[in-house]
Design a protein around this motif. Structure first.
Motif: not given
Length: 472
Positions: A103-110, A124-127, A132-141
Motif C-alpha cells: 500500500w501507499t498513502y493518499d498524500y494528494e488529499s493532504l 492507505p491505498r492499495s498498490l 482504499r484498503m484496511e492495513i491488516k498485515w505487513g512484511p515486518n508486522w
C-alpha cells in the motif's frame, strides 16, 4: 571428483540490529517496479514469529523442499506425474495475503484539500487495486515482537511440543535476515516445468530466465524458504539474483555492502558436485550438516587445486577460495550453520547462531554463562540451524563463548583455561574476523566471469531481464 565453485554468504546474527537497511537497499535496486511491490528479495524477520510469507517454515502446508521416500530423494510436492496433474492448478500456492497487500498513502488529499473543520487524512491505498484498503498485515508486522498469538504460531515452537511456554519470564527474540540461499540442490530448479530456473556453472548463483519462464509457478511452493515470487504484471517468476552483476565485478551483494552491522561475509567455496545427491540423501536430518561439510573441499589441498584447474576454475577463483572468510567460518572453525538443513536443498547462505548474554535462570552479574543457560533456548536454535540436532549448535556457541573468554583473559591478565578446543591463535583470528574485520576481509570475491557467461551477456544485449522503469 567434479569440483565446482560456489559464491556463498555467512551472516553473524550476533551483529544484526534489525535496522532493515539491507531490505530497503535491495528493494530500491531490484523490486522497485510494478508487479513486484510485495516482493522482498531480502527481508529481516523477528524470531520467534510466523515470518514472511506467513508460516513459510510449515512444509506440511507448502510441500516445499525435498524428502526421502523409500530411500530416494523426491520433491515434497510429489513425483513428476503428480506435479503434472498440478500444472494448471497448484493447491499449495501462497496467496497475496500470505505475504501482504502493498500500500501507499493518499498524500494528494493532504496537498489538495481545501479549508475544513477537521485535519485531512492520508488514507492507505492499495498498490495492486488502487482502492482504499484496511492495513491488516505487513512484511515486518512482527518486528521486535516477542509475544502475542501470532508469535506463538511459530512452527519451530510447535515442533518443540510445549517446551517453551512463552510466558513473560521465558520471552526472547532475535533477528533473522533472509535471502535466497542459492542452494546446491535447489528444489525450485527441479520443480520448474519449463526449465527456466537454472544454477550458474561458474559461481552457483540460481537465476530465472525471464525469456524461458512460462508462469507455471511450481517453483514458488517448491522453494521451502519461499524466496521465489510471482510478478503479477509480467506473469514471470522472480527471485534474489545475488546481485550477480556486482559479483562479476568483484563486488559483494548490495545487502552486504549496505549492512550497518557488518554482519555479512561473502567468499568462494569449492565443493564436490558428485557428492551433492549423497549429502542431500542423508537419512538422519540432524546429520545433513556434517554431510555438507564433507563435500566442501580444502582449497589448500594440492589434489583439490589440480582437480579444480582441470574443471576450468580460474586461478583468481582458487586464490579467492584460499582466502575465503566463509570457508573459515563454515569448514575450518565450524561456527556457521545452515538454515533448516532438513529441507535437503543444501543452502549456501549460512548463519553464525546468536549468543544471548542475558540469561534466563542465572544471576545478572554472570559475565559468560554456560551454553545451556542462554536466554534463547538451545532447542529453539537447533530447530532453526541444526535440524533438531542441539549438539552442532552447542558446539558453535561454545566456540563463540570461548573466543570471548580468551579475549577477556587477554585484557584482564587472567589465566586462560586449558579446556579450550582450539589454540589461542585460532580464537584471536576468529575475533579479528567476527568483530573488527575490514571490508576486504569480510568480502573476498574474484572479479571476472567465464566465456560461457560472457556469451550469454552478449545475447541479453545489455538488459537485466526485468521490466525496469525507464529501461535497464
Amino acid at each position: 571428483m567434479k569440483i565446482k565453485a560456489q559464491i556463498s554468504m555467512v551472516m553473524n546474527l550476533d551483529k544484526c540490529i534489525g535496522c532493515h537497511t539491507c531490505s530497503i537497499a535491495c528493494k530500491n535496486v531490484w523490486t522497485n517496479r510494478q508487479g513486484a511491490e510485495y516482493m522482498y528479495f531480502n527481508n529481516v524477520e523477528t524470531k520467534p514469529g510466523t515470518g514472511y510469507p506467513k508460516h513459510w517454515e510449515n512444509q506440511a502446508k507448502w510441500k516445499g523442499g525435498w524428502e526421502l521416500k523409500d530411500g530416494k530423494l523426491q520433491l515434497r510436492s510429489g513425483s513428476k506425474s503428480e506435479r503434472l496433474l498440478k500444472l494448471f492448478y497448484h493447491p499449495e500456492q501462497p496467496e497475496m495475503d500470505d505475504y501482504y497487500e502493498p500500500w501507499t498513502y493518499d498524500y494528494e488529499s493532504l496537498l489538495s484539500s481545501k479549508r475544513k473543520k477537521h485535519q485531512p487524512v492520508a488514507r492507505p491505498r492499495s498498490l495492486i487495486t488502487q482502492k482504499r484498503m484496511e492495513i491488516k498485515w505487513g512484511p515486518n508486522w512482527e518486528d521486535d515482537l516477542a509475544d502475542g498469538e501470532s508469535v506463538r504460531q511459530d512452527i519451530n515452537l510447535k515442533n518443540m511440543a510445549g517446551e517453551i511456554t512463552m510466558e513473560f519470564h521465558d520471552l526472547f527474540m532475535k533477528y533473522l535476515p533472509r535471502v535466497c540461499n542459492h542452494c546446491l540442490n535447489p528444489a525450485c530448479v527441479a520443480a520448474c516445468p519449463s526449465g527456466a530456473i537454472y544454477k550458474r556453472e561458474e559461481d552457483g548463483v540460481v537465476l530465472v530466465s525471464q525469456d524461458g519462464c512460462r508462469g507455471w509457478r511450481h517453483c514458488i511452493p517448491a522453494c521451502p524458504y519461499k524466496k521465489v515470487y510471482f510478478n503479477w504484471k509480467t506473469n514471470k517468476a522472480e527471485k534474489c539474483i545475488f546481485c550477480f552483476p556486482r559479483l562479476e565485478n568483484g563486488l559483494p551483494t548490495i545487502c552486504t555492502d549496505t549492512c550497518v552491522g557488518r554482519l555479512r561475509y561473502m567468499g568462494v567455496l569449492l565443493y564436490d558436485m558428485d557428492k551433492v545427491k549423497e549429502a542431500a540423501s542423508e537419512p538422519e536430518a540432524g546429520n545433513i550438516y556434517h554431510s555438507v561439510l564433507d563435500i566442501l573441499l580444502d582449497p589448500h589441498d594440492p589434489a583439490v587445486i589440480e582437480a579444480a584447474r582441470k574443471e576450468g576454475i580460474p586461478a583468481n577463483w582458487l586464490e579467492a577460495a584460499q582466502h575465503s572468510p566463509v570457508y573459515r567460518l563454515i569448514k575450518e572453525w565450524k561456527i556457521a550453520l545452515p538454515l533448516h538443513a532438513e529441507y535437503r536443498t543444501l543452502p549456501m547462505v549460512w548463519y553464525v547462531p546468536p549468543l544471548s548474554p542475558i540469561t534466563r535462570r542465572m544471576e545478572a552479574d554472570v559475565y559468560l554463562p554456560e551454553v545451556h543457560d542462554m536466554r534463547i533456548p538451545l532447542a529453539y536454535l537447533a530447530e532453526l540451524f541444526g535440524a533438531g540436532n542441539t549438539g552442532v549448535v552447542a558446539q558453535s556457541l561454545q566456540k563463540l563463548l570461548d573466543m570471548r573468554l580468551v579475549m577477556r583473559c587477554q585484557e584482564t591478565g587472567e589465566e586462560i583455561p586449558q579446556r579450550l578446543a582450539e589454540d589461542v591463535v585460532v580464537y584471536k583470528d576468529m575475533y579479528r574476523l567476527l568483530a573488527i574485520a575490514k571490508y576486504k576481509d569480510r568480502c573476498n570475491i574474484p572479479a571476472g566471469i567465464s566465456a560461457k557467461s560472457q556469451d550469454k551477456l552478449r545475447e541479453l544485449q545489455g538488459t537485466c531481464g526485468y521490466n525496469c522503469p525507464g529501461g535497464c
